[in-house]
Design a protein around this motif. Structure first.
Motif, mmCIF file in Angstrom:
data_model
loop_
_atom_site.group_PDB
_atom_site.id
_atom_site.type_symbol
_atom_site.label_atom_id
_atom_site.label_comp_id
_atom_site.label_asym_id
_atom_site.label_seq_id
_atom_site.Cartn_x
_atom_site.Cartn_y
_atom_site.Cartn_z
ATOM 1 N N GLN A 73 97.107 24.906 32.368
ATOM 2 C CA GLN A 73 98.439 24.356 32.563
ATOM 3 C C GLN A 73 98.602 23.725 33.946
ATOM 4 N N PRO A 102 90.498 25.759 18.159
ATOM 5 C CA PRO A 102 90.942 26.213 19.481
ATOM 6 C C PRO A 102 89.874 26.996 20.245
ATOM 7 N N GLY A 147 94.815 14.578 27.711
ATOM 8 C CA GLY A 147 95.790 14.291 26.671
ATOM 9 C C GLY A 147 96.419 12.921 26.756
ATOM 10 N N PHE A 194 99.335 20.102 30.050
ATOM 11 C CA PHE A 194 98.096 20.852 29.959
ATOM 12 C C PHE A 194 96.918 19.890 30.006
ATOM 13 N N ARG A 195 95.775 20.427 30.344
ATOM 14 C CA ARG A 195 94.510 19.728 30.151
ATOM 15 C C ARG A 195 93.635 20.671 29.338
ATOM 16 N N ALA A 196 92.600 20.137 28.721
ATOM 17 C CA ALA A 196 91.734 20.960 27.868
ATOM 18 C C ALA A 196 90.274 20.734 28.229
ATOM 19 N N ILE A 202 99.395 19.777 21.484
ATOM 20 C CA ILE A 202 99.387 21.213 21.211
ATOM 21 C C ILE A 202 100.562 21.478 20.296
ATOM 22 N N TYR A 236 87.953 24.947 22.949
ATOM 23 C CA TYR A 236 88.659 24.414 24.112
ATOM 24 C C TYR A 236 89.285 25.527 24.935
ATOM 25 N N GLU A 237 89.392 25.272 26.227
ATOM 26 C CA GLU A 237 90.165 26.150 27.103
ATOM 27 C C GLU A 237 91.302 25.314 27.677
ATOM 28 N N LEU A 238 92.527 25.770 27.455
ATOM 29 C CA LEU A 238 93.696 25.071 27.969
ATOM 30 C C LEU A 238 94.016 25.548 29.377
ATOM 31 N N TYR A 242 96.301 22.082 38.632
ATOM 32 C CA TYR A 242 96.204 22.773 37.346
ATOM 33 C C TYR A 242 95.534 24.128 37.534
ATOM 34 N N ILE A 252 95.289 23.023 18.781
ATOM 35 C CA ILE A 252 95.065 21.769 19.491
ATOM 36 C C ILE A 252 94.781 20.691 18.459
#
Length: 160
Positions: free
Chosen positions: A86, A79, A40, A27-29, A49, A82-84, A99, A55
């Motif tokens: 994938q 949380p 990450g 994932f990235r955030a 996570i 942030y927006e996760l 992503y 997070i």
């Protein structure tokens, strides 16, 4: 032939569990407050996570342990900040990871946004010009990641 169950590594890349190749889960955030993307891969930034969906930021104040762990401290992040997004398990024609939230281009000058479609349980691309959808295999073979929706929102305008 009897297969051992468990987690094996082949060539340092392929993850095999019970004889089945597993896809890479990453994932990235996007930090909504500071307008910054985190992958990450650094200390003192969102990099974990939990099973609870929260997070966390981990850091190291002393020497690293024998197993490469770096969890001298763990701080929870809000949380809502942030927006996760994938990693979809595919790379573009140049080998760049794709992503959710990426903006991709493909031959003919078209642009689209990568997203997860819950109805079809699949990652897809919404073509900005038409609002139609295209297959991720097509993008992985012919397209390239040019930006993402957070760092380059100006590209989200419908093409003329």
């Amino acid at each position: 032939m009897h297969r051992k169950s468990g987690y094996n590594l082949r060539n340092g890349k392929d993850k095999i569990f019970g004889g089945v190749r597993m896809r890479e889960i990453k994932f990235r955030a996007w930090d909504k407050k500071n307008k910054k993307m985190f992958y990450g891969d650094k200390q003192d930034e969102p990099n974990m996570i939990g099973f609870d969906g929260k997070i966390y930021t981990t850091g190291l104040t002393g020497p690293m342990c024998d197993y490469g762990c770096s969890t001298d401290y763990i701080n929870s992040c809000d949380p809502e900040d942030y927006e996760l997004m994938q990693y979809i398990g595919l790379k573009d024609k140049n080998g760049k990871e794709i992503y959710e939230g990426d903006i991709v281009s493909y031959f003919g000058g078209g642009y689209g946004i990568v997203y997860y479609d819950e109805q079809f349980a699949a990652f897809r691309v919404e073509v900005l010009k038409t609002g139609k959808y295209t297959d991720m295999a097509f993008i992985a073979k012919y397209g390239e990641v040019i930006a993402n929706i957070h760092e380059n929102p100006e590209l989200l305008k419908k093409e003329d």
